[in-house]
Design an enzyme around this catalytic site. Structure first.
Site, PDB file in Angstrom:
ATOM      1  N   TYR A 218       0.895  -1.303   0.064  1.00  0.00           N
ATOM      2  CA  TYR A 218      -0.069  -0.029   0.058  1.00  0.00           C
ATOM      3  C   TYR A 218       0.922   1.230  -0.168  1.00  0.00           C
ATOM      4  CZ  TYR A 218      -3.818   3.349   1.109  1.00  0.00           C
ATOM      5  OH  TYR A 218      -4.592   4.492   0.978  1.00  0.00           O
ATOM      6  N   TYR A 323     -10.632  -3.949   6.686  1.00  0.00           N
ATOM      7  CA  TYR A 323     -10.123  -2.417   6.967  1.00  0.00           C
ATOM      8  C   TYR A 323      -9.623  -2.143   8.249  1.00  0.00           C
ATOM      9  CZ  TYR A 323     -11.366  -0.648   2.256  1.00  0.00           C
ATOM     10  OH  TYR A 323     -11.450  -0.310   0.901  1.00  0.00           O
TER      11      TYR A 323
END
Length: 358
Positions: A218, A323
Site C-alpha cells: 500500500y 479495513y
C-alpha cells in the site's frame, strides 16, 4: 472511459510533441512507467458505466514523503554483511536481529521439506582448515525455502500479525536473496475494475494467487499525524478519508529508544497518490492481510505495508482485506440505535458480514 483509452493508445506515443502535460496526467501513461509493468501489467476496465478514475489521482509505484518528513541520515542506515545469500535465512543475519523466538519455522508446520525444523546445522567450509567446527543457527526468516511454496509466508507468520524483517538495498546480499520478497516488488498482474454492486472500483488478478504470496504494497504520501488529522477535518466525510489513511504505528511505543517511535505515528495517505492497492475493497471475510515489513531497522517509523494472500485466490476473484482487521467494537455499537446512524454500513456481502465498517 473508452474515449480516454483511445486518446492514450493513439496519441500518447513516445516522442509525440506538445502532449507532455497531458501524458503526465494520463493514468495509463503513469502505470506504464512502473518498473514491473511489462512483466506484470496493471490494467483498468469498466464494463458497468462511464465512470473514470478521478483525474486528480496519480499512480505511483513507491510512496513519497511529505516535505516535512526527513529521511534517515545515511550514517544510521545499516544492512547485513552476509557473505552468501543463503545466510540471510538465519539468525546470524543482522536484518533478523529483532525476530521473535519461534516466530517462523515453527514445529509442526506442514509446508516444505524444511518446515518444522527449528535448528539447521551448517558445515562451514570457509573456516580455517584446522577448525572443523559445526555450528547451529536458528532459521529466522519469514518465508518458505523450497518447492512450490518458496517465497511464500510461513504459516506461523501468516496467521499472526507479526512484522516481517527483510534484507534491503544497504545489505551485501544480492537482489536474489531469499529474504527480499517484498524488496523485489510486485510480481502479480493486477486489474482495477468497476464493481457491479455499488462499491466503486475493485481489484482482481488475472492469475491465480497462492496462499502466502506477496501481492503488492500500500503506497501513498507519508505525512505526520497532525497533517493526517488536518486532512480528516478538511474532508467532507471524515470516515471516507479514513479509508485511505493508514497509521504506521506497528512499532510505536512511549518507551522506545527511537524518539520517532515515541510520538504520534506517521500515516500513509493514498487518496490522491498511490498504486493499484488503493482500490482494494473491504471484506469481513478477506483474502488478503496487511503486514508491517521492515527493511532498514533505522526506518521502522516508515515501515512498508505489504499485502499477502491468506488463502488461495483464483484468478478473477476480487481481492479484499479487512479495513479494521477484525479489531473493533462495532458489533456492540451496531446494537446501539444512537450510534448506528453515524456508522459506515458495510457492503461486502460476505456470509459473516459485520454489517458496519466502523
Amino acid at each position: 472511459m473508452e474515449r480516454a483509452m483511445r486518446r492514450h493508445f493513439f496519441h500518447h506515443v513516445e516522442g509525440a510533441e506538445g502532449l507532455d502535460d497531458e501524458r503526465q496526467r494520463c493514468h495509463w501513461c503513469q502505470i506504464r512507467t512502473f518498473a514491473t509493468h511489462k512483466r506484470y501489467p496493471i490494467t483498468i476496465v469498466n464494463t458497468e458505466d462511464d465512470t473514470m478514475i478521478q483525474p486528480n489521482f496519480r499512480f505511483m509505484d513507491q510512496s513519497i514523503r511529505a516535505n516535512d518528513i526527513e529521511p534517515t541520515k545515511k550514517e544510521f542506515l545499516t544492512g547485513c554483511d552476509c557473505e552468501e545469500d543463503v545466510d540471510c535465512k538465519y539468525s546470524g543475519c543482522t536484518c533478523l536481529q529483532d525476530v521473535e523466538d519461534n516466530s517462523s519455522a515453527e514445529e509442526g508446520e506442514d509446508d516444505d521439506e524444511d518446515a518444522g525444523v527449528e535448528q539447521d546445522t551448517l558445515s562451514v567450509d570457509s573456516f580455517k582448515a584446522d577448525s572443523f567446527k559445526a555450528f547451529s543457527w536458528k532459521k529466522s526468516y519469514a518465508y518458505h525455502e523450497h518447492g512450490e511454496r518458496a517465497g511464500q509466508l510461513r504459516s506461523g507468520i501468516l496467521t499472526s500479525r507479526k512484522p516481517i524483517y527483510e534484507c534491503h538495498e544497504s545489505c551485501t546480499c544480492s537482489i536474489a536473496c531469499p529474504n527480499r520478497v517484498v524488496e523485489r516488488g510486485r510480481m502479480v498482474p493486477l486489474q482495477i475494475f468497476r464493481t457491479a454492486n455499488g462499491r466503486g472500483w475493485g481489484v482482481r488478478s488475472t492469475v491465480d494467487i497462492k496462499k502466502g504470496q506477496f501481492v503488492d504494497k500500500y503506497m501513498g504520501e507519508i505525512i505526520t499525524g497532525k497533517e493526517a488529522n488536518h486532512r480528516r477535518a478538511q474532508s467532507h466525510i471524515a470516515q471516507r478519508k479514513d479509508v485511505y489513511l493508514f497509521a504506521l504505528d506497528k512499532f510505536s511505543s512511549p518507551d522506545s529508544f527511537d524518539e520517532r517511535l515515541r510520538g504520534p505515528p506517521l500515516e500513509v495517505d493514498g487518496e490522491f497518490v498511490s498504486g493499484p492497492t488503493r482500490f482494494i475493497n473491504h471484506s469481513c471475510e478477506p483474502n488478503l492481510r496487511i503486514f508491517a515489513r521492515v527493511g532498514d531497522h533505522a526506518d521502522k517509523h516508515i515501515h512498508d505495508l505489504a499485502f499477502f494472500a491468506i488463502r488461495h485466490i483464483p484468478r478473477g476473484e476480487e481481492l479484499t482485506f479487512d479495513y479494521i482487521d477484525g479489531v473493533d467494537d462495532s458489533d456492540n455499537d451496531a446494537l446501539d440505535p444512537t450510534k448506528r446512524k453515524d456508522m459506515a454500513r458495510c457492503l461486502c456481502g460476505s456470509k459473516n458480514c459485520r454489517g458496519y465498517l466502523w
